[in-house]
Design a protein around this motif. Structure first.
Motif, PDB file in Angstrom:
ATOM      1  N   ASP A 142       8.525 -50.084  -3.882  1.00  0.00           N
ATOM      2  CA  ASP A 142       7.254 -49.993  -3.177  1.00  0.00           C
ATOM      3  C   ASP A 142       7.471 -49.878  -1.666  1.00  0.00           C
ATOM      4  O   ASP A 142       6.761 -50.483  -0.881  1.00  0.00           O
ATOM      5  N   ILE A 143       8.447 -49.103  -1.243  1.00  0.00           N
ATOM      6  CA  ILE A 143       8.744 -48.965   0.185  1.00  0.00           C
ATOM      7  C   ILE A 143       7.642 -48.146   0.857  1.00  0.00           C
ATOM      8  O   ILE A 143       7.316 -47.049   0.402  1.00  0.00           O
ATOM      9  N   PRO A 144       7.015 -48.652   1.929  1.00  0.00           N
ATOM     10  CA  PRO A 144       5.940 -47.891   2.581  1.00  0.00           C
ATOM     11  C   PRO A 144       6.503 -46.738   3.411  1.00  0.00           C
ATOM     12  O   PRO A 144       7.677 -46.697   3.739  1.00  0.00           O
ATOM     13  N   VAL A 145       5.628 -45.793   3.749  1.00  0.00           N
ATOM     14  CA  VAL A 145       6.039 -44.671   4.587  1.00  0.00           C
ATOM     15  C   VAL A 145       6.304 -45.191   5.997  1.00  0.00           C
ATOM     16  O   VAL A 145       5.482 -45.909   6.563  1.00  0.00           O
ATOM     17  N   SER A 146       7.460 -44.882   6.560  1.00  0.00           N
ATOM     18  CA  SER A 146       7.832 -45.356   7.885  1.00  0.00           C
ATOM     19  C   SER A 146       7.938 -44.189   8.852  1.00  0.00           C
ATOM     20  O   SER A 146       7.974 -43.021   8.453  1.00  0.00           O
ATOM     21  N   ARG A 147       7.982 -44.540  10.148  1.00  0.00           N
ATOM     22  CA  ARG A 147       8.171 -43.505  11.159  1.00  0.00           C
ATOM     23  C   ARG A 147       9.506 -42.790  10.964  1.00  0.00           C
ATOM     24  O   ARG A 147       9.621 -41.602  11.179  1.00  0.00           O
ATOM     25  N   GLY A 148      10.523 -43.555  10.542  1.00  0.00           N
ATOM     26  CA  GLY A 148      11.824 -42.944  10.288  1.00  0.00           C
ATOM     27  C   GLY A 148      11.760 -41.925   9.167  1.00  0.00           C
ATOM     28  O   GLY A 148      12.421 -40.884   9.203  1.00  0.00           O
ATOM     29  N   PHE A 149      10.952 -42.186   8.145  1.00  0.00           N
ATOM     30  CA  PHE A 149      10.807 -41.239   7.027  1.00  0.00           C
ATOM     31  C   PHE A 149      10.210 -39.933   7.521  1.00  0.00           C
ATOM     32  O   PHE A 149      10.668 -38.834   7.173  1.00  0.00           O
ATOM     33  N   ASP A 150       9.180 -40.030   8.350  1.00  0.00           N
ATOM     34  CA  ASP A 150       8.536 -38.819   8.852  1.00  0.00           C
ATOM     35  C   ASP A 150       9.481 -38.017   9.739  1.00  0.00           C
ATOM     36  O   ASP A 150       9.541 -36.788   9.647  1.00  0.00           O
ATOM     37  N   GLN A 151      10.232 -38.698  10.610  1.00  0.00           N
ATOM     38  CA  GLN A 151      11.163 -37.974  11.468  1.00  0.00           C
ATOM     39  C   GLN A 151      12.297 -37.347  10.669  1.00  0.00           C
ATOM     40  O   GLN A 151      12.715 -36.229  10.936  1.00  0.00           O
ATOM     41  N   ALA A 152      12.812 -38.097   9.675  1.00  0.00           N
ATOM     42  CA  ALA A 152      13.911 -37.565   8.869  1.00  0.00           C
ATOM     43  C   ALA A 152      13.458 -36.355   8.062  1.00  0.00           C
ATOM     44  O   ALA A 152      14.245 -35.417   7.835  1.00  0.00           O
ATOM     45  N   LYS A 153      12.213 -36.357   7.601  1.00  0.00           N
ATOM     46  CA  LYS A 153      11.711 -35.195   6.863  1.00  0.00           C
ATOM     47  C   LYS A 153      11.711 -33.948   7.743  1.00  0.00           C
ATOM     48  O   LYS A 153      11.804 -32.826   7.233  1.00  0.00           O
ATOM     49  N   GLN A 154      11.619 -34.133   9.042  1.00  0.00           N
ATOM     50  CA  GLN A 154      11.648 -33.012   9.973  1.00  0.00           C
ATOM     51  C   GLN A 154      13.065 -32.634  10.386  1.00  0.00           C
ATOM     52  O   GLN A 154      13.270 -31.829  11.281  1.00  0.00           O
ATOM     53  N   GLY A 155      14.060 -33.254   9.729  1.00  0.00           N
ATOM     54  CA  GLY A 155      15.452 -32.918  10.019  1.00  0.00           C
ATOM     55  C   GLY A 155      16.057 -33.688  11.155  1.00  0.00           C
ATOM     56  O   GLY A 155      17.124 -33.333  11.652  1.00  0.00           O
ATOM     57  N   LYS A 156      15.411 -34.789  11.611  1.00  0.00           N
ATOM     58  CA  LYS A 156      15.925 -35.582  12.727  1.00  0.00           C
ATOM     59  C   LYS A 156      16.479 -36.910  12.219  1.00  0.00           C
ATOM     60  O   LYS A 156      16.053 -37.418  11.189  1.00  0.00           O
ATOM     61  N   VAL A 157      17.428 -37.455  12.984  1.00  0.00           N
ATOM     62  CA  VAL A 157      17.967 -38.786  12.691  1.00  0.00           C
ATOM     63  C   VAL A 157      17.108 -39.818  13.416  1.00  0.00           C
ATOM     64  O   VAL A 157      16.819 -39.672  14.612  1.00  0.00           O
ATOM     65  N   HIS A 158      16.684 -40.850  12.699  1.00  0.00           N
ATOM     66  CA  HIS A 158      15.804 -41.862  13.277  1.00  0.00           C
ATOM     67  C   HIS A 158      16.520 -43.205  13.333  1.00  0.00           C
ATOM     68  O   HIS A 158      17.171 -43.623  12.371  1.00  0.00           O
ATOM     69  N   LEU A 159      16.386 -43.862  14.484  1.00  0.00           N
ATOM     70  CA  LEU A 159      16.934 -45.203  14.667  1.00  0.00           C
ATOM     71  C   LEU A 159      15.774 -46.132  15.000  1.00  0.00           C
ATOM     72  O   LEU A 159      15.105 -45.953  16.016  1.00  0.00           O
ATOM     73  N   SER A 160      15.531 -47.117  14.145  1.00  0.00           N
ATOM     74  CA  SER A 160      14.380 -47.995  14.325  1.00  0.00           C
ATOM     75  C   SER A 160      14.638 -49.019  15.419  1.00  0.00           C
ATOM     76  O   SER A 160      15.784 -49.267  15.799  1.00  0.00           O
ATOM     77  N   PRO A 161      13.565 -49.627  15.949  1.00  0.00           N
ATOM     78  CA  PRO A 161      13.762 -50.763  16.865  1.00  0.00           C
ATOM     79  C   PRO A 161      14.418 -51.934  16.141  1.00  0.00           C
ATOM     80  O   PRO A 161      14.463 -51.992  14.917  1.00  0.00           O
ATOM     81  N   VAL A 162      14.930 -52.876  16.931  1.00  0.00           N
ATOM     82  CA  VAL A 162      15.576 -54.054  16.347  1.00  0.00           C
ATOM     83  C   VAL A 162      14.521 -54.953  15.716  1.00  0.00           C
ATOM     84  O   VAL A 162      13.441 -55.169  16.284  1.00  0.00           O
ATOM     85  N   TYR A 163      14.822 -55.455  14.522  1.00  0.00           N
ATOM     86  CA  TYR A 163      13.924 -56.409  13.871  1.00  0.00           C
ATOM     87  C   TYR A 163      14.766 -57.487  13.205  1.00  0.00           C
ATOM     88  O   TYR A 163      15.973 -57.337  13.052  1.00  0.00           O
ATOM     89  N   PHE A 164      14.129 -58.559  12.822  1.00  0.00           N
ATOM     90  CA  PHE A 164      14.826 -59.705  12.251  1.00  0.00           C
ATOM     91  C   PHE A 164      14.359 -59.907  10.814  1.00  0.00           C
ATOM     92  O   PHE A 164      13.158 -59.990  10.545  1.00  0.00           O
ATOM     93  N   VAL A 165      15.327 -59.959   9.910  1.00  0.00           N
ATOM     94  CA  VAL A 165      15.040 -60.116   8.480  1.00  0.00           C
ATOM     95  C   VAL A 165      15.122 -61.595   8.120  1.00  0.00           C
ATOM     96  O   VAL A 165      16.122 -62.262   8.411  1.00  0.00           O
ATOM     97  N   ARG A 166      14.090 -62.082   7.520  1.00  0.00           N
ATOM     98  CA  ARG A 166      14.051 -63.475   7.060  1.00  0.00           C
ATOM     99  C   ARG A 166      14.356 -64.453   8.205  1.00  0.00           C
ATOM    100  O   ARG A 166      15.029 -65.455   8.040  1.00  0.00           O
ATOM    101  N   ASN A 167      13.892 -64.079   9.439  1.00  0.00           N
ATOM    102  CA  ASN A 167      14.053 -64.938  10.620  1.00  0.00           C
ATOM    103  C   ASN A 167      15.509 -65.336  10.860  1.00  0.00           C
ATOM    104  O   ASN A 167      15.801 -66.454  11.248  1.00  0.00           O
ATOM    105  N   SER A 168      16.423 -64.411  10.547  1.00  0.00           N
ATOM    106  CA  SER A 168      17.837 -64.737  10.762  1.00  0.00           C
ATOM    107  C   SER A 168      18.457 -63.710  11.701  1.00  0.00           C
ATOM    108  O   SER A 168      18.083 -63.642  12.870  1.00  0.00           O
ATOM    109  N   GLU A 169      19.374 -62.896  11.212  1.00  0.00           N
ATOM    110  CA  GLU A 169      20.135 -61.991  12.063  1.00  0.00           C
ATOM    111  C   GLU A 169      19.340 -60.718  12.360  1.00  0.00           C
ATOM    112  O   GLU A 169      18.481 -60.313  11.577  1.00  0.00           O
ATOM    113  N   PRO A 170      19.636 -60.051  13.494  1.00  0.00           N
ATOM    114  CA  PRO A 170      18.934 -58.806  13.839  1.00  0.00           C
ATOM    115  C   PRO A 170      19.434 -57.638  13.004  1.00  0.00           C
ATOM    116  O   PRO A 170      20.614 -57.555  12.657  1.00  0.00           O
ATOM    117  N   TYR A 171      18.534 -56.731  12.701  1.00  0.00           N
ATOM    118  CA  TYR A 171      18.834 -55.538  11.914  1.00  0.00           C
ATOM    119  C   TYR A 171      18.188 -54.322  12.575  1.00  0.00           C
ATOM    120  O   TYR A 171      17.274 -54.444  13.393  1.00  0.00           O
TER     121      TYR A 171
END
Length: 635
Positions: A142-171
């Motif tokens: 059930d992965i939602p549509v992301s900005r990276g998905f839209d950019q990649a569909k246009q043939g571009k490489v997308h790098l997301s902003p930094v986020y924290f998973v489960r309030n632990s390490e940055p991803y």
């Protein structure tokens, strides 16, 4: 009577003039020396301050730039690995099928920083999903549509902003388009990347005793810091003056600038930065102001102390210099300058009648001796230079001859060796007719000798390749226990009539190494074969391994042979050296196995050594890295 009074008055007046002249020279000398000392001290403090600050800025910027480069390379390597994955044959033949899961699993194995990877089609429907954190392959359907998905569909490489998973390490999330054929985008590959590696980079940076580095994004998110608990607290760094300046200052200006600001704890720090434009991150270096300026403060104190001492000495020396020392010494100084400029024919003529005249005579003698020595030295330098040029040319020629000889030997000997081995094999197969037992025995010896000679040629070629620096390591993560068992199993059939037991001893569970598998296997083969060579009938060879530190694993090969004399233990790793064995048959080989093993181990950044006692056997040890070394041989 009147004339006597006049003569006495003239004497008094001349004495007063002489005393005024002395005082004049005294005051002038004192003022000049004092002004010189004060001016020199002030200028020295000023220029030392500028040089110290510039050197500190340059050092901090170089460290920050190095860390920024490593972080950027880390992201680029992951991106390159993802792009290599989408170029698999599975994509070209079947598109986004379940068979692509194997390529994604391999991606996670090659890039441990990737915690999960998902391949979706152009409709954002999950087709393949793998993760290092869960075995549930359908937990991300059930992965939602992301900005990276839209950019990649246009043939571009997308790098997301930094986020924290489960309030632990940055991803961060990295998305690349999946092309079945050039220009035909059939989906998007998204990977979640753990930024713990960035922490590994900045935590190893130290500037002085208390200086440190950290990485931050443009939005003010703290990505990595030596104090990992601070990262987990997720403080906002956007309000810090140095962070704002890092993203505001042009890259060509920031190389030469630094600033004094307050850190997150409110302490004054001397800080520099380096921006990573591709990631929109920055690496900042901070060092407490007290520590950064400590050498400067010490220099100011030292210069001030010397200045006070100099002023005191100036009071004592000015009167003496004002009399009769200054002028003769000036002549003497001129003579020194002439000699320093190469005028060895210059001579001093001083008639002071005191030690200065003696000094001038000694100076003239020194000039004569220096001229003679200079003439002889020039000739000797010319001769030595010519000898060195000739010797260097000879060494270069010998090195070329050695390389050419080894190359010719390899090609000239391999062909007849192959022919001899093939003919002997044909005769043993009965192609030339039935052979009797004696003929079979001789042919068997012939094949054994050709095999031995072929191995010697291979050793010579390996040594030549290593000496020329043409050996390229291909490090990977490998199981040390599996490699030991594999090599030991391959050597058990060759123990022959000696009935030697090759055993795998204690090995730390899960022990791995970051090394070239084939080269370490070659080292193990050489050391085990060497142990078998010097182990008597029904002896034992035991291979074991353990973790010697957090960065190194140690492998040991112990035998029950006769041992190695202490005076030969350092020589056995030299090329073509063989252990002297009085009263025994000369050992096989030409003494290259241990030399090659030593070179291969040292290429990995490790070391090799031996522990041995006569009649108690020998144990060879070598170390290999357990993970990539930042400044090591295999990094």
């Amino acid at each position: 009577m009147e004339s006597v009074v006049k003569w006495r008055a003239i004497q008094i007046m001349s004495g007063r003039r002489r005393e005024r002249l002395v005082r004049h020279y005294f005051y002038v000398s004192l003022i000049l020396i004092s002004c010189g000392l004060v001016t020199s001290g002030i200028l020295d403090i000023y220029f030392h301050y500028q040089e110290s600050r510039e050197q500190l800025v340059l050092l901090q910027h170089e460290v920050a730039s190095g860390a920024a480069f490593k972080i950027e390379q880390f992201i680029h390597e992951i991106e390159a690995a993802m792009k290599a994955t989408i170029k698999s044959r599975e994509i070209a033949e079947k598109g986004l099928s379940q068979g692509y899961r194997f390529e994604l699993k391999k991606l996670l194995f090659l890039e441990p920083a990737i915690t999960e990877a998902v391949a979706v089609d152009t409709q954002n429907v999950v087709r393949v999903y793998v993760s290092q954190l869960t075995s549930d392959l359908h937990s991300r359907l059930d992965i939602p549509v992301s900005r990276g998905f839209d950019q990649a569909k246009q043939g571009k490489v997308h790098l997301s902003p930094v986020y924290f998973v489960r309030n632990s390490e940055p991803y961060i999330t990295l998305a690349v388009p999946i092309e079945r054929f050039p220009g035909e985008i059939i989906g998007v590959l998204e990977a979640e990347v753990n930024l713990k590696y960035v922490w590994d980079v900045v935590s190893n940076i130290r500037i002085g005793k208390a200086g440190y580095a950290y990485a931050v994004s443009r939005s003010g998110d703290l990505i990595a810091h030596p104090d990992i608990s601070l990262v987990l607290q997720r403080p906002s760094m956007a309000s810090l003056q140095q962070v704002q300046a890092a993203f505001r200052t042009p890259s060509d200006v920031i190389k030469r600038t630094a600033m004094v600001s307050s850190n997150l704890q409110g302490e004054k720090v001397f800080t520099s930065s380096a921006v990573i434009p591709a990631l929109d991150w920055a690496v900042l270096i901070e060092q407490p102001v007290e520590e950064a300026y400590q050498p400067l403060y010490a220099s100011i104190l030292r210069t001030s102390s010397l200045l006070l001492i100099g002023l005191g000495l100036a009071l004592l020396a000015s009167l003496f210099l004002a009399r009769r020392v200054v002028r003769p010494l000036g002549r003497l100084r001129q003579g020194v300058e002439r000699i320093a400029k190469g005028d060895l024919d210059f001579r001093l003529k001083l008639n002071t009648g005191d030690e200065i005249e003696i000094l001038a005579e000694e100076f003239n003698k020194m000039a004569v001796a220096l001229g003679a020595a200079y003439t002889g030295l020039e000739e000797k330098i010319r001769e030595r230079t010519q000898e060195l040029v000739i010797a260097n040319e000879k060494l270069k020629e010998l090195d070329k001859l050695k390389s050419r000889f080894l190359s010719n030997v390899s090609h000239e000997l391999r062909t007849p060796l192959t022919a001899i081995d093939g003919l002997a094999a044909n005769m043993m197969d009965g192609i030339t007719g039935q052979l009797n037992d004696k003929q079979l025995e001789y042919l068997t010896d012939i094949r054994a000798s050709t095999d031995r000679l072929a191995r010697l040629i291979e050793d010579l070629l390996d040594l030549s390749t290593i000496e020329k620096g043409r050996v390229g390591l291909k490090p990977e993560t490998l199981s040390i226990e599996d490699l030991i068992r594999e090599v030991a199993s391959s050597l058990r059939p060759v123990v022959g009539e000696k009935l030697i037991q090759i055993q795998v001893g204690s090995v730390d569970p899960g022990l791995t190494a970051w090394a070239d598998r084939d080269r370490i296997a070659q080292v193990l083969t050489n050391l085990i074969a060497n142990a078998m060579k010097f182990t008597p009938v029904q002896g034992q060879v035991v291979i074991s391994a353990h973790r010697s530190s957090s960065l190194w694993a140690e492998v040991s090969i112990a035998d029950t042979g006769s041992g190695i004399p202490l005076e030969e233990q350092e020589k056995i790793f030299d090329e073509f050296y063989q252990i002297s064995r009085p009263g025994r048959e000369k050992s096989q080989g030409v003494g290259l196995g241990l030399a090659i093993s030593k070179d291969l181990v040292e290429m990995h950044g490790g070391k090799i050594w031996v522990e041995s006692e006569i009649s108690r056997g020998s144990t060879f040890h070598f170390t290999v890295p357990t993970r990539p070394q930042i400044n090591g041989a295999v990094s």
